[in-house]
Motif scaffolding. Structure first.
Motif, PDB file in Angstrom:
ATOM      1  N   MET A  35       6.911  -4.532   3.553  1.00  0.00           N
ATOM      2  CA  MET A  35       6.716  -3.106   4.261  1.00  0.00           C
ATOM      3  C   MET A  35       7.899  -2.992   4.979  1.00  0.00           C
ATOM      4  SD  MET A  35       2.793  -3.169   5.037  1.00  0.00           S
ATOM      5  CE  MET A  35       2.461  -1.207   5.093  1.00  0.00           C
ATOM      6  N   LYS A  36       8.417  -3.914   5.733  1.00  0.00           N
ATOM      7  CA  LYS A  36       9.632  -3.696   6.507  1.00  0.00           C
ATOM      8  C   LYS A  36      10.909  -3.733   5.677  1.00  0.00           C
ATOM      9  CE  LYS A  36       7.701  -6.822  10.290  1.00  0.00           C
ATOM     10  NZ  LYS A  36       7.749  -7.993  10.895  1.00  0.00           N
ATOM     11  N   SER A  37      11.150  -4.160   4.744  1.00  0.00           N
ATOM     12  CA  SER A  37      12.233  -4.087   4.043  1.00  0.00           C
ATOM     13  C   SER A  37      12.276  -2.659   3.148  1.00  0.00           C
ATOM     14  CB  SER A  37      12.305  -5.135   2.817  1.00  0.00           C
ATOM     15  OG  SER A  37      12.500  -6.299   3.412  1.00  0.00           O
ATOM     16  N   SER A  38      11.284  -2.183   2.792  1.00  0.00           N
ATOM     17  CA  SER A  38      11.051  -0.947   2.106  1.00  0.00           C
ATOM     18  C   SER A  38      11.278   0.066   2.850  1.00  0.00           C
ATOM     19  CB  SER A  38       9.435  -0.943   1.588  1.00  0.00           C
ATOM     20  OG  SER A  38       9.293   0.500   0.981  1.00  0.00           O
ATOM     21  N   ALA A  77       2.919   7.100   7.685  1.00  0.00           N
ATOM     22  CA  ALA A  77       1.921   6.215   7.410  1.00  0.00           C
ATOM     23  C   ALA A  77       0.772   6.751   6.711  1.00  0.00           C
ATOM     24  CB  ALA A  77       1.232   5.836   8.926  1.00  0.00           C
ATOM     25  N   HIS A  78       1.061   7.875   6.166  1.00  0.00           N
ATOM     26  CA  HIS A  78      -0.163   8.392   5.176  1.00  0.00           C
ATOM     27  C   HIS A  78      -0.720   7.839   4.082  1.00  0.00           C
ATOM     28  CE1 HIS A  78      -2.004  11.511   2.534  1.00  0.00           C
ATOM     29  NE2 HIS A  78      -2.262  12.174   3.748  1.00  0.00           N
ATOM     30  N   ARG A  79      -1.929   7.747   3.801  1.00  0.00           N
ATOM     31  CA  ARG A  79      -2.430   6.605   2.940  1.00  0.00           C
ATOM     32  C   ARG A  79      -2.202   6.870   1.386  1.00  0.00           C
ATOM     33  NH1 ARG A  79      -6.775   9.877   4.675  1.00  0.00           N
ATOM     34  NH2 ARG A  79      -7.633  10.758   2.913  1.00  0.00           N
ATOM     35  N   SER A  80      -1.494   8.063   1.150  1.00  0.00           N
ATOM     36  CA  SER A  80      -1.162   8.265  -0.364  1.00  0.00           C
ATOM     37  C   SER A  80      -0.011   8.756  -0.651  1.00  0.00           C
ATOM     38  CB  SER A  80      -2.410   9.093  -1.015  1.00  0.00           C
ATOM     39  OG  SER A  80      -2.142  10.406  -0.396  1.00  0.00           O
ATOM     40  N   GLU A  81       0.676   9.252   0.585  1.00  0.00           N
ATOM     41  CA  GLU A  81       2.093   9.903   0.334  1.00  0.00           C
ATOM     42  C   GLU A  81       3.138   9.052   1.101  1.00  0.00           C
ATOM     43  OE1 GLU A  81       1.968  13.808   2.069  1.00  0.00           O
ATOM     44  OE2 GLU A  81       0.296  14.289   0.452  1.00  0.00           O
ATOM     45  N   GLY A  82       2.884   8.076   1.841  1.00  0.00           N
ATOM     46  CA  GLY A  82       3.883   7.490   2.852  1.00  0.00           C
ATOM     47  C   GLY A  82       4.284   5.976   2.328  1.00  0.00           C
ATOM     48  N   ILE A  83       4.102   4.933   3.299  1.00  0.00           N
ATOM     49  CA  ILE A  83       4.595   3.578   2.980  1.00  0.00           C
ATOM     50  C   ILE A  83       3.978   3.028   1.423  1.00  0.00           C
ATOM     51  CG2 ILE A  83       2.951   2.646   4.518  1.00  0.00           C
ATOM     52  CD1 ILE A  83       6.344   1.427   3.721  1.00  0.00           C
ATOM     53  N   ASN A  85       1.489 -11.914   5.225  1.00  0.00           N
ATOM     54  CA  ASN A  85       2.934 -12.155   5.687  1.00  0.00           C
ATOM     55  C   ASN A  85       3.909 -11.563   4.822  1.00  0.00           C
ATOM     56  OD1 ASN A  85       2.128 -12.818   8.213  1.00  0.00           O
ATOM     57  ND2 ASN A  85       2.106 -14.915   7.801  1.00  0.00           N
ATOM     58  N   SER A  86       3.630 -11.834   3.442  1.00  0.00           N
ATOM     59  CA  SER A  86       4.820 -11.381   2.446  1.00  0.00           C
ATOM     60  C   SER A  86       4.740  -9.944   2.294  1.00  0.00           C
ATOM     61  CB  SER A  86       4.313 -12.175   1.087  1.00  0.00           C
ATOM     62  OG  SER A  86       5.030 -11.820   0.057  1.00  0.00           O
ATOM     63  N   LEU A  87       3.454  -9.525   2.384  1.00  0.00           N
ATOM     64  CA  LEU A  87       3.494  -7.805   2.162  1.00  0.00           C
ATOM     65  C   LEU A  87       4.171  -7.196   3.307  1.00  0.00           C
ATOM     66  CD1 LEU A  87       2.626  -5.294   0.451  1.00  0.00           C
ATOM     67  CD2 LEU A  87       0.362  -5.466   1.470  1.00  0.00           C
ATOM     68  N   ALA A  88       3.818  -7.760   4.425  1.00  0.00           N
ATOM     69  CA  ALA A  88       4.422  -7.314   5.742  1.00  0.00           C
ATOM     70  C   ALA A  88       5.873  -7.104   5.898  1.00  0.00           C
ATOM     71  CB  ALA A  88       3.864  -8.100   7.067  1.00  0.00           C
ATOM     72  N   GLY A  89       6.559  -8.423   5.222  1.00  0.00           N
ATOM     73  CA  GLY A  89       7.984  -8.169   4.996  1.00  0.00           C
ATOM     74  C   GLY A  89       8.487  -7.458   4.043  1.00  0.00           C
ATOM     75  N   ASP A 100       5.510  -1.661  -4.311  1.00  0.00           N
ATOM     76  CA  ASP A 100       5.134  -2.064  -5.679  1.00  0.00           C
ATOM     77  C   ASP A 100       3.930  -3.028  -5.840  1.00  0.00           C
ATOM     78  OD1 ASP A 100       5.014  -1.884  -8.543  1.00  0.00           O
ATOM     79  OD2 ASP A 100       6.642  -3.571  -8.592  1.00  0.00           O
ATOM     80  N   ILE A 101       2.635  -2.498  -5.620  1.00  0.00           N
ATOM     81  CA  ILE A 101       1.620  -3.221  -5.444  1.00  0.00           C
ATOM     82  C   ILE A 101       0.351  -2.502  -6.567  1.00  0.00           C
ATOM     83  CG2 ILE A 101       1.847  -4.150  -3.056  1.00  0.00           C
ATOM     84  CD1 ILE A 101       0.008  -2.077  -2.365  1.00  0.00           C
ATOM     85  N   SER A 102      -0.481  -3.256  -6.976  1.00  0.00           N
ATOM     86  CA  SER A 102      -1.529  -3.009  -7.813  1.00  0.00           C
ATOM     87  C   SER A 102      -2.623  -2.452  -7.058  1.00  0.00           C
ATOM     88  CB  SER A 102      -1.717  -4.182  -8.519  1.00  0.00           C
ATOM     89  OG  SER A 102      -3.138  -3.785  -9.547  1.00  0.00           O
TER      90      SER A 102
END
Length: 178
Positions: A59-62, A102-108, A53-57, A113-115
């Motif tokens: 993603m929306k903000s980003s 939604a590209h897995r390496s160029e998009g979102i 849920n935190s990461l989804a938030g 900022d994740i590891s």
């Protein structure tokens, strides 16, 4: 009339608990502890759901921040674009109608900022849906192109990029398996 002397140190019947009463109370407490303890001990599912849920938030903000930047750069009406987030002249994130695609390496993923050590992510074949879950649930770390390892967990996020001008992205948390 003579008074009877008080018997100090004498415990009268009826004070305190019998051994059988104490045993019954201990058994009842044991049963309560056995039924309630699992709810408090295994919080892994709740923790996974909270992390998603935190990461989804995020993603929306980003996505909103990238869209704002694409408006500034005049790219928000283009079917495909490349936004420079930090002003260094280099493309930082690929967009579709101004939102991160939604590209897995160029998009979102480039807006987060994740590891790589903590997450497993993938896209579908047409790069219009992005999937992400924790590395623990996905069984791998970093980019992994087979989305079944993610969707089979039933504890993941889907990110669907904008499909037309004026439409936004859709971020959904699937938490039936958390």
């Amino acid at each position: 009339m003579t008074k009877k002397p008080r018997n100090i140190g004498h415990i009268s019947k009826g004070n305190g608990f019998t051994l059988i009463e104490l045993v019954v109370v201990i058994v009842i407490l044991g049963i309560l502890a056995a039924t309630a303890a699992p709810k408090f001990i295994d919080l892994t599912g709740d923790a996974n759901e909270s992390v998603l849920n935190s990461l989804a938030g995020t993603m929306k903000s980003s996505g909103q921040l990238v869209y704002t930047k694409s408006i500034i750069q005049g790219l928000h009406t283009e079917a495909t674009g490349e936004v420079d987030l930090d002003g260094d002249g280099a493309t930082d994130i690929a967009t579709k109608y101004g939102y991160p695609n939604a590209h897995r390496s160029e998009g979102i993923i480039n807006g987060l900022d994740i590891s790589e050590d903590d997450w497993t992510w993938s896209g579908n074949g047409s790069n219009n849906v992005f999937y992400i879950t924790t590395a623990t649930l996905g069984g791998r770390t970093g980019l992994y192109v087979n989305r079944s390892h993610i969707s089979d967990t039933n504890c993941y996020i889907t990110y669907v990029g904008a499909t037309a001008l004026g439409e936004s992205t859709v971020v959904e948390v699937i938490n039936t398996g958390c």
